[in-house]
Design an enzyme around this catalytic site. Structure first.
Site, PDB file in Angstrom:
ATOM      1  N   GLU A 149      -6.804 -45.490 -94.240  1.00  0.00           N
ATOM      2  CA  GLU A 149      -8.202 -45.962 -94.274  1.00  0.00           C
ATOM      3  C   GLU A 149      -9.125 -44.901 -94.848  1.00  0.00           C
ATOM      4  O   GLU A 149      -9.040 -43.735 -94.495  1.00  0.00           O
ATOM      5  CB  GLU A 149      -8.688 -46.356 -92.873  1.00  0.00           C
ATOM      6  CG  GLU A 149      -9.997 -47.144 -92.915  1.00  0.00           C
ATOM      7  CD  GLU A 149     -10.539 -47.491 -91.543  1.00  0.00           C
ATOM      8  OE1 GLU A 149      -9.783 -48.016 -90.708  1.00  0.00           O
ATOM      9  OE2 GLU A 149     -11.736 -47.227 -91.315  1.00  0.00           O
ATOM     10  N   GLU A 156      -7.451 -46.258 -84.704  1.00  0.00           N
ATOM     11  CA  GLU A 156      -8.208 -45.133 -84.145  1.00  0.00           C
ATOM     12  C   GLU A 156      -8.262 -45.118 -82.615  1.00  0.00           C
ATOM     13  O   GLU A 156      -9.331 -45.305 -82.017  1.00  0.00           O
ATOM     14  CB  GLU A 156      -9.613 -45.101 -84.766  1.00  0.00           C
ATOM     15  CG  GLU A 156      -9.534 -44.928 -86.276  1.00  0.00           C
ATOM     16  CD  GLU A 156     -10.883 -44.824 -86.987  1.00  0.00           C
ATOM     17  OE1 GLU A 156     -11.920 -45.032 -86.335  1.00  0.00           O
ATOM     18  OE2 GLU A 156     -10.880 -44.531 -88.205  1.00  0.00           O
TER      19      GLU A 156
END
Ligand SMILES: *[C@@H]1O[C@H](CO)[C@@H](O)[C@H](O)[C@H]1NC(C)=O
Ligand SMILES: *[C@@H]1O[C@H](CO)[C@@H](O)[C@H](O)[C@H]1NC(C)=O
Ligand SMILES: *[C@@H]1O[C@H](CO)[C@@H](O)[C@H](O)[C@H]1NC(C)=O
Ligand SMILES: *[C@@H]1O[C@H](CO)[C@@H](O)[C@H](O)[C@H]1NC(C)=O
Ligand SMILES: *[C@@H]1O[C@H](CO)[C@@H](O)[C@H](O)[C@H]1NC(C)=O
Ligand SMILES: *[C@@H]1O[C@H](CO)[C@@H](O)[C@H](O)[C@H]1NC(C)=O
Ligand SMILES: *[C@@H]1O[C@H](CO)[C@@H](O)[C@H](O)[C@H]1NC(C)=O
Length: 501
Positions: free
Chosen positions: A349, A245
């Site tokens: 994820e 991220e």
């Protein structure tokens, strides 16, 4: 005499080892299956059936788990049809799995030995849901008990002090090895959260800090060092992502470890550092994935990062996370596929915390959320779905920044038990029946609160998964022009996997 004995043993193995779910209800909308050192529910691989037979596996909100029934293709004429066309084919499946976080290892380790074995078998073995593609944090993540990297001393651009940590030896490597032993071919990919502080512009693990330009090469070398160290312990990786991220650097709240990357800069790093370093290392054929972040950044972030043909050439796939999927249409995935038809898309994820609760034992609604997301991803060119923590505790941790979440398996250390949540079975309805190498095929059905997706397996079997969120039984005609039609009934609030050869 020998043949009958062998046959007897064969049948004993085939039919006596399936253990049923020990169902337990908490205060939520569904049930968990309880496992301990001596007992855990199992699900055998489907045995090939001959036409016109088909197998159905159903799990429903009231507690049924992978309940097997069979039916045949005989003419059926209900109004609602699910149409299957195996001649129209789409993406190939890479696999299914979760993440070997430090917290996952800590929680497995907290159970008695027998329960540990049952837990790993539940995820990885032929009698479990057959995970085969797992993520490994490169160093710590928010699901650790502290923040760390592999080189936290004074500035060390040559990485002379790089070393694996206690967490690798106690909580990751042993369970990765055991899981590998239980599967045919476990593929792993690694992802870093933090970089050593001295590599970063803000000299911190968190918030808006970039890799300092003079450290670009060290940060690429860090990846190869990690892969080398794991290989020394017999663990080979299939892939890496460029980092978890990268846009979290711009978050004003929270304490998530991160390396912030604007799209244009990560392209430059891939072109000049990561790409050439990996390709000239002993891990030259490893898959490199970019993004590893929310769907919101598709396709522009990837377009920008890979504008250059050189950086584009180094990258094999695009990794996406699920956290805002409820608010963004999945069609951006298909758009991205159109722009980069030669790059695979992989969901890397997912996890849930909603209604102010991290762990919700037995929540069927959360299982449905997983299935809805998996189906939407698969219908839009995604080649696999990898969950976040495989195992958490009753609180949804440990997490040193208190970022508690739910997980498909929850341990209760005091009781020496673990609980397999509806999310476990929802994921299993895909992972168990859609082996790596399966290809998505065309399926069509327009019915409120019913979602579906279909595959052709490497053994030429056809798999159809249908999620029924209606509070009523849904009768359907399955129409596969190569077979004919069959009548199927979807139990209320259920997920069904249909298999035939
Ligand atoms: C384990 O679970 C089984 C099945 O529910 C039960 O019969 C057994 O007593 C449990 N063992 C322990 C040690 O709790
Ligand atoms: C994996 O299997 C091999 C061969 O059966 C065995 O020697 C080894 O101890 C196992 N490793 C683990 C971690 O279970
Ligand atoms: C690859 O591994 C071999 C054997 O461990 C080693 O001698 C060699 O230097 C390595 N090559 C690279 C490019 O790291
Ligand atoms: C990339 O390659 C394509 C085809 O070879 C070429 O048309 C294009 O101009 C190249 N773009 C860049 C930025 O080099
Ligand atoms: C699957 O079907 C194709 C063509 O119909 C055939 O060539 C192939 O051998 C089959 N594969 C298996 C594993 O049966
Ligand atoms: C099955 O679906 C095909 C394609 O939509 C259609 O042409 C055919 O009439 C259907 N078969 C039956 C028995 O409804
Ligand atoms: C779940 O399936 C079982 C077995 O088919 C059935 O008895 C039960 O009524 C189903 N539950 C619901 C809510 O449909």
């Amino acid at each position: 005499m020998l043949l009958p004995i062998l046959l007897f043993l064969f049948f004993l193995k085939e039919f006596s080892t399936t253990q049923q779910c020990q169902s337990r209800r908490y205060d939520n909308d569904g049930t968990v299956c309880v496992c301990n050192s001596t007992y855990c529910d199992t699900i055998p691989r489907p045995q090939k059936v001959k036409p016109p037979q088909l197998l159905l596996y159903t799990s429903n909100k009231s507690g049924l788990r992978f309940h097997q029934t069979s039916t045949t293709f005989t003419s059926s004429k209900t109004k609602k049809q699910i149409v299957i066309d195996g001649s129209r084919q789409f993406q190939t499946i890479l696999g299914w799995g979760g993440a070997f976080t430090d917290s996952t290892g800590i929680n497995i380790n907290s159970l008695p030995k027998g329960a540990q074995t049952n837990l790993l078998k539940s995820y990885f073995s032929e009698d479990g849901i057959e995970y085969n593609l797992c993520r490994v944090p490169m160093g710590g993540s928010d699901f650790s008990v502290r923040a760390y990297t592999y080189d936290d001393g004074p500035p060390d651009p040559s990485l002379l002090n790089f070393e694996l940590k206690e967490e690798d030896f106690l909580y990751k490597i042993p369970y990765i090895q055991k899981a590998s032993n239980l599967t045919d071919d476990l593929w792993l990919f690694a992802t870093p959260w933090a970089a050593p502080k001295w590599m970063k512009t803000n000299n911190d693990f968190v918030k808006l800090g970039f890799i300092r330009k003079p450290m670009f090469q060290s940060w690429a070398n860090y990846f190869v060092k990690f892969l080398d160290e794991y290989r020394k312990r017999g663990i080979k990786f299939w892939g890496v992502t460029t980092g978890n991220e990268p846009t979290n650097g711009w978050l004003l709240f929270g304490d998530l470890e991160v390396v912030a990357w604007p799209a244009w800069l990560i392209g430059e790093w891939i072109e000049n550092n990561l790409g050439p370093t990996i390709r000239s290392s002993n891990h030259s054929d490893i898959k490199i994935m970019v993004l590893d972040d929310q769907r919101a950044y598709l396709p522009w972030y990837v377009v920008k990062a890979l504008t250059n043909n050189v950086s584009r050439g180094y990258v094999d796939g695009i990794a996406v996370h699920w956290y805002i999927d409820e608010y963004l249409p999945p069609v951006v995935l298909s758009t991205t596929h159109k722009i980069f038809p030669d790059k695979f898309l992989l969901s890397t994820e997912a996890s849930i915390t909603d209604d102010g609760a991290a762990v919700k034992l037995g929540s069927w609604k959360r299982g449905e959320k997983y299935s809805v997301d998996i189906i939407q991803n698969l219908q839009n060119w995604v080649s696999g779905w990898v969950d976040w923590n495989m195992v958490l505790d009753l609180q949804g941790g440990p997490t040193y920044i208190d970022n508690y979440l739910d997980s498909p398996i929850i341990v209760n250390v005091k009781a020496g038990e673990f609980y397999k949540q509806p999310t476990f079975y929802h994921l299993g309805h895909f992972s168990k029946f859609i082996p790596r190498g399966s290809v998505r095929i065309y399926s069509k059905l327009c019915l409120k609160n019913v979602k579906h997706v279909a595959f052709r397996r490497p053994d030429n079997g056809t798999v159809i998964i249908i999620l029924n969120r209606n509070k009523k039984i849904v009768p359907l005609t399955l129409n596969d022009s190569s077979r004919g039609t069959a009548h199927v009934e979807l139990s209320e609030e259920s997920i069904t996997t249909i298999v035939y050869w």
